[in-house]
Design an enzyme around this catalytic site. Structure first.
Site: not given
Ligand code: 13P
Length: 251
Positions: A11, A13, A99, A101, A169, A175, A213
């Site tokens: 992803n 983002k 997601h 976010e 997740e 992150g 992560s």
């Molecule tokens: P990270 O791998 O940067 O922690 O992000 C995970 C994520 O949100 C994937 O959709």
């Protein structure tokens, strides 16, 4: 694992401009071609601006391309939004929905996520449905209940193991460099698997990804867990070496 094929999904983002995004996808497609038979499927989900050039550069390669979100409608007056049919038109085979976010930044509720997942299936895309608890919910001992509620609320009626992937997740692991213990990941994935029995046809074949992560240094132990069928990777999916190393940890 148990007969399920791994899915390693990146992803991206809101990252990448044309040159680096296309180069990253081309690099991964080249590695896949050179590797021959591998025990995983690989998917990249670039930002909307890069889907067309990325889809073009990986055409004919087993590297799959997906969206990060979609609207529920086929078309219409929805400024800034993208229909799942538009993603399919560019060559996407999957789309991430729900997601955390999106849930946070755009107030997406479970019922919105369910409608988006249903729209993805309508367009012939695989829906990668994300769930996960916040840190406060985990500290309060409610992580499993929260995730079960998200699954019940977010999975559409026509979901099957073939058209739906679940990504667990934990919000606090995204992150941050922090991950749950492998015991906690194993427990949550087993719980998700058993909860899916009432929700999805052929649920034992549904792929459940872990995200939050994931990096080369922790991927081997996470991918070895019984009910972990791959990873949804954010930051580490932006570097071909790291993303490939995560994929290579699938045995
Ligand atoms: P990270 O791998 O940067 O922690 O992000 C995970 C994520 O949100 C994937 O959709």
């Amino acid at each position: 694992m148990a007969g399920r094929r791994y899915l390693i999904a990146g992803n991206w983002k809101m990252n990448g401009h044309r040159s680096d995004g296309v180069a990253l996808a081309a690099d991964l497609a080249q590695r896949l071609a050179a590797a021959g038979t591998v025990p995983f499927d690989m998917l990249v989900c670039p930002p909307a601006t890069l889907i067309a050039p990325v889809a073009d550069v990986v055409k004919g390669s087993p590297l799959a391309v997906g969206g990060q979100d979609c609207h529920t409608a086929v078309k219409g007056a929805h400024t800034g939004d993208i229909a799942p049919e538009m993603l399919a038109d560019l060559g996407c085979t999957a789309v991430i929905v729900g997601h955390s976010e999106r849930r946070q930044d755009h107030d997406e509720t479970d019922s919105v996520v369910k409608a988006k997942a249903a729209a993805a299936l309508r367009a012939g895309l695989t829906a990668v449905i994300c769930v996960g608890e916040t840190e406060a919910e985990r500290d309060g001992g409610r992580a499993e209940d929260v995730v079960a509620e998200q699954l019940t609320g977010s999975i559409p009626a026509d979901a099957t193991a073939e058209n739906t992937v679940i990504a667990y997740e934990p919000v606090w692991a995204i992150g941050t460099g922090r991950t749950p213990t492998t015991a906690d990941i194993a427990a949550m994935h087993a719980k998700i698997r058993s909860h899916l029995r009432g929700l999805v046809a052929n649920s034992d074949a549904v792929r459940i990804l872990y995200g939050g992560s994931v990096k080369p240094s922790n991927a081997v132990e996470i991918m070895a867990l019984a009910d972990v069928d791959g990873a949804l990777v954010g930051g580490a999916s932006l570097k071909a070496d790291d993303f490939w190393a995560i994929a290579a940890s699938c045995r």
